[in-house]
Scaffold this motif. Structure first.
Motif, PDB file in Angstrom:
ATOM      1  N   PHE A   1      41.872  28.105  37.304  1.00  0.00           N
ATOM      2  CA  PHE A   1      41.463  29.903  36.599  1.00  0.00           C
ATOM      3  C   PHE A   1      41.231  30.466  37.466  1.00  0.00           C
ATOM      4  O   PHE A   1      41.380  31.724  37.975  1.00  0.00           O
ATOM      5  CB  PHE A   1      40.700  29.414  35.285  1.00  0.00           C
ATOM      6  CG  PHE A   1      41.577  28.793  34.093  1.00  0.00           C
ATOM      7  CD1 PHE A   1      42.941  28.188  33.867  1.00  0.00           C
ATOM      8  CD2 PHE A   1      40.577  28.272  32.616  1.00  0.00           C
ATOM      9  CE1 PHE A   1      43.605  27.875  33.164  1.00  0.00           C
ATOM     10  CE2 PHE A   1      41.926  27.638  31.681  1.00  0.00           C
ATOM     11  CZ  PHE A   1      42.621  27.629  31.830  1.00  0.00           C
ATOM     12  N   ALA A   2      39.929  29.910  38.181  1.00  0.00           N
ATOM     13  CA  ALA A   2      39.832  30.696  39.175  1.00  0.00           C
ATOM     14  C   ALA A   2      40.716  31.222  40.308  1.00  0.00           C
ATOM     15  O   ALA A   2      39.770  32.260  40.749  1.00  0.00           O
ATOM     16  CB  ALA A   2      37.950  29.937  39.620  1.00  0.00           C
ATOM     17  N   ALA A   3      41.014  30.358  40.519  1.00  0.00           N
ATOM     18  CA  ALA A   3      41.955  30.703  42.045  1.00  0.00           C
ATOM     19  C   ALA A   3      42.851  31.595  41.507  1.00  0.00           C
ATOM     20  O   ALA A   3      43.174  32.349  41.750  1.00  0.00           O
ATOM     21  CB  ALA A   3      43.225  29.568  42.603  1.00  0.00           C
ATOM     22  N   ALA A   4      43.939  31.644  40.177  1.00  0.00           N
ATOM     23  CA  ALA A   4      44.237  32.770  39.228  1.00  0.00           C
ATOM     24  C   ALA A   4      43.614  34.061  39.202  1.00  0.00           C
ATOM     25  O   ALA A   4      44.572  34.670  40.152  1.00  0.00           O
ATOM     26  CB  ALA A   4      45.052  32.251  38.514  1.00  0.00           C
ATOM     27  N   LEU A   5      42.541  34.049  38.616  1.00  0.00           N
ATOM     28  CA  LEU A   5      41.526  35.130  38.813  1.00  0.00           C
ATOM     29  C   LEU A   5      41.874  36.191  39.911  1.00  0.00           C
ATOM     30  O   LEU A   5      41.792  37.239  40.445  1.00  0.00           O
ATOM     31  CB  LEU A   5      41.113  35.229  38.025  1.00  0.00           C
ATOM     32  CG  LEU A   5      40.246  34.773  36.220  1.00  0.00           C
ATOM     33  CD1 LEU A   5      39.586  34.807  35.965  1.00  0.00           C
ATOM     34  CD2 LEU A   5      41.786  35.815  36.189  1.00  0.00           C
ATOM     35  N   GLU A   6      41.631  34.715  41.238  1.00  0.00           N
ATOM     36  CA  GLU A   6      40.524  35.640  42.436  1.00  0.00           C
ATOM     37  C   GLU A   6      42.280  36.653  43.199  1.00  0.00           C
ATOM     38  O   GLU A   6      41.917  37.099  43.497  1.00  0.00           O
ATOM     39  CB  GLU A   6      39.995  34.496  43.341  1.00  0.00           C
ATOM     40  CG  GLU A   6      39.953  34.547  44.909  1.00  0.00           C
ATOM     41  CD  GLU A   6      38.689  33.907  45.569  1.00  0.00           C
ATOM     42  OE1 GLU A   6      38.348  34.183  46.339  1.00  0.00           O
ATOM     43  OE2 GLU A   6      39.021  32.490  44.984  1.00  0.00           O
ATOM     44  N   ASP A   7      42.985  35.288  43.034  1.00  0.00           N
ATOM     45  CA  ASP A   7      44.506  35.852  43.617  1.00  0.00           C
ATOM     46  C   ASP A   7      44.912  37.551  42.839  1.00  0.00           C
ATOM     47  O   ASP A   7      46.058  37.353  42.846  1.00  0.00           O
ATOM     48  CB  ASP A   7      45.312  34.919  43.957  1.00  0.00           C
ATOM     49  CG  ASP A   7      45.514  33.566  45.148  1.00  0.00           C
ATOM     50  OD1 ASP A   7      44.355  34.314  45.691  1.00  0.00           O
ATOM     51  OD2 ASP A   7      45.385  32.516  44.596  1.00  0.00           O
ATOM     52  N   GLY A   8      44.446  37.623  41.283  1.00  0.00           N
ATOM     53  CA  GLY A   8      45.339  38.805  40.721  1.00  0.00           C
ATOM     54  C   GLY A   8      45.972  38.571  40.103  1.00  0.00           C
ATOM     55  O   GLY A   8      47.162  39.628  39.867  1.00  0.00           O
ATOM     56  N   TYR A   9      46.534  37.204  39.654  1.00  0.00           N
ATOM     57  CA  TYR A   9      46.548  36.952  38.286  1.00  0.00           C
ATOM     58  C   TYR A   9      47.187  37.724  37.305  1.00  0.00           C
ATOM     59  O   TYR A   9      45.975  37.448  36.764  1.00  0.00           O
ATOM     60  CB  TYR A   9      47.715  35.931  38.568  1.00  0.00           C
ATOM     61  CG  TYR A   9      48.160  34.595  39.579  1.00  0.00           C
ATOM     62  CD1 TYR A   9      50.073  35.187  39.673  1.00  0.00           C
ATOM     63  CD2 TYR A   9      47.880  34.591  41.094  1.00  0.00           C
ATOM     64  CE1 TYR A   9      50.337  34.492  40.533  1.00  0.00           C
ATOM     65  CE2 TYR A   9      48.910  34.037  41.575  1.00  0.00           C
ATOM     66  CZ  TYR A   9      49.943  33.985  41.754  1.00  0.00           C
ATOM     67  OH  TYR A   9      50.766  33.707  42.814  1.00  0.00           O
TER      68      TYR A   9
END
Length: 274
Positions: free
Chosen positions: A81-89
């Motif tokens: 989730f953290a990676a998804a949010l950081e990458d703008g999904y």
């Protein structure tokens, strides 16, 4: 299918799923070609992480997050989730690597975001089915869902479901740093938090199929954790007489800056070398 708002990332946690990962991702991209995939591998000794790196090197839609060791389903999803949010999904999907969650049903889950913030792929609403599960597993699953529904006072039929879709705003607003649950208790925890926060939660029927290859990660410790945590949350709800917020009419724009991946995690678009 109605087009979801923004880019879609499917987070797939893995631990010893080498035989299943390739077919599942192929089926996923046949069903939703535009979706990106993040494989979160907890140091699988069977080479799942290495296979995921090979897949990522061959397909720009696939990325891999390598974690240091097996630390539980909940921790893997939170890192994803953290990676998804950081990458703008804008849309984040949870899906198992073992083939039990049918990628072919994902378009229906995404379409349901038209009037929802969280969509659960449900086995226990009309149209939902289970294939190849022994009776004792069905009894355990149905009993766990009934127990959680009564203890927490939520109307969700399949609150332990692990095939689900979140709008970005949900993951931004829930205090994910406070989520410590693992196993299917993590799924109960996230759904309950979403209901408490007033987000719109919908269930869409799916056909759940028991894995054909590899071993289930279910254990008595996972069941015990879920029983204890749900009992604690339910007791707290009764003592404090807390009520969910009113259901929100719609999701607004993202409002916070996400945290990054946890320390020690590495994300790759291809093979990672020491």
């Amino acid at each position: 299918m109605a087009e979801p708002t923004g880019r879609v990332l499917v987070v797939i946690p893995t631990y010893e799923e080498r035989d299943n990962l390739g077919p599942v991702v192929s089926r996923l991209h046949a069903a939703v070609p535009e979706a990106d995939v993040l494989v979160v591998d907890d140091g699988s000794p069977d080479g799942t992480g290495e296979l995921a790196d090979e897949m990522a090197a061959a397909d720009r839609r696939i990325r891999v997050l390598h974690r240091g060791g097996k630390s539980g389903l909940g921790a893997a999803y939170l890192a994803g989730f953290a990676a998804a949010l950081e990458d703008g999904y804008e849309v984040v999907v949870e899906m198992d690597a073992d083939g039990s969650h049918p990628p072919e049903d994902l378009p229906a889950l995404l379409a349901a975001l038209d009037d929802a913030d969280v969509v659960l792929g449900s086995r226990y609403v009309p149209g939902g089915t289970i294939r190849n599960w022994p009776a004792r597993r069905q009894l355990l699953s149905r009993g766990a869902n009934l127990y959680a529904r009564l203890a927490l006072g939520v109307p969700i039929k399949d609150i332990t479901a692990g095939f689900r879709v979140f709008r970005r705003q949900v993951l931004e607003e829930l205090v994910l740093d406070e989520v410590a649950s693992q196993g299917y208790c993590f799924q109960i925890d996230m759904a309950w938090r979403a209901v408490q926060a007033g987000f719109r939660v919908r269930e869409v029927p799916i056909t759940f199929t028991e894995r054909e290859r590899g071993a289930s990660k279910m254990s008595s410790a996972i069941v015990a954790e879920a029983f204890w945590r749900v009992a604690t949350w339910g007791a707290g709800r009764l003592v404090h007489r807390t009520k969910p917020r009113a259901v929100r009419p719609s999701s607004g724009a993202p409002s916070s800056t996400p945290s990054g991946t946890t320390s020690g995690d590495t994300v790759s678009d291809g093979p990672v070398r020491a």
